[in-house]
Design a protein around this motif. Structure first.
Motif, mmCIF file in Angstrom:
data_model
loop_
_atom_site.group_PDB
_atom_site.id
_atom_site.type_symbol
_atom_site.label_atom_id
_atom_site.label_comp_id
_atom_site.label_asym_id
_atom_site.label_seq_id
_atom_site.Cartn_x
_atom_site.Cartn_y
_atom_site.Cartn_z
ATOM 1 N N ARG A 1 23.117 39.901 6.997
ATOM 2 C CA ARG A 1 23.891 39.211 8.022
ATOM 3 C C ARG A 1 24.136 37.756 7.645
ATOM 4 O O ARG A 1 23.319 37.134 6.952
ATOM 5 N N ASP B 1 16.320 43.348 14.311
ATOM 6 C CA ASP B 1 17.453 44.097 14.826
ATOM 7 C C ASP B 1 17.307 44.299 16.327
ATOM 8 O O ASP B 1 16.258 44.041 16.910
ATOM 9 N N ARG B 2 18.374 44.819 16.947
ATOM 10 C CA ARG B 2 18.359 45.028 18.395
ATOM 11 C C ARG B 2 17.297 46.039 18.804
ATOM 12 O O ARG B 2 16.769 45.975 19.915
ATOM 13 N N VAL C 1 25.217 48.261 14.626
ATOM 14 C CA VAL C 1 23.930 48.011 13.989
ATOM 15 C C VAL C 1 23.941 46.616 13.352
ATOM 16 O O VAL C 1 24.960 46.182 12.813
ATOM 17 N N CYS C 2 22.818 45.924 13.441
ATOM 18 C CA CYS C 2 22.725 44.606 12.821
ATOM 19 C C CYS C 2 22.865 44.753 11.299
ATOM 20 O O CYS C 2 22.179 45.574 10.691
ATOM 21 N N CYS D 1 22.867 39.282 16.522
ATOM 22 C CA CYS D 1 21.601 39.696 15.915
ATOM 23 C C CYS D 1 20.866 38.432 15.502
ATOM 24 O O CYS D 1 21.494 37.462 15.054
#
Length: 125
Positions: A110, A52-53, A105-106, A33
């Motif tokens: 993070r 996020d993705r 999920v990111c 991410c």
């Protein structure tokens, strides 16, 4: 293999705009991410923006409404559009990657594992 190569840094006057770019490998997009960090000389790195993705974005309070993070997987690129720049935005900016398993999920909070060599942004008053 993780690949992060930033470009686009420059010197601008207060109120100006810049667009930072980061080359991102296919592998990095799949397994990490992404986000942008910055570091003022003599201080620690701070988060600027995350993506996020699925394209969901979040920003540090200091840049909300002025900066926009985006990604283009077809072009293997991550961007940071910076408007209404202030002298306090002066820093080295880094494209960063947080390892996250495919399909996950990111994370909101993070922890970035890799970053590029950085690109310098200098804003004069």
């Amino acid at each position: 293999q993780v690949r992060l190569v930033e470009s686009g840094g420059n010197s601008v006057e207060s109120g100006g705009s810049l667009r930072l770019s980061c080359e991102v490998s296919d592998y990095t997009f799949r397994h990490y991410c992404l986000g942008w960090l910055r570091q003022v000389q003599g201080k620690g790195r701070e988060g600027v923006a995350d993506i996020d993705r699925d394209g969901y974005t979040s920003y540090a309070d200091s840049v909300k409404g002025r900066f926009t993070i985006s990604q283009d997987k077809a072009k293997n690129a991550l961007y940071l559009e910076m408007n209404s720049l202030k002298p306090e935005d002066t820093a080295m900016y880094y494209c960063a990657a947080a390892r996250t398993p495919v399909g996950f999920v990111c994370p909101v909070d993070r922890v970035y594992d890799y970053w590029g060599q950085g690109t310098q942004v200098t804003v004069s008053s």
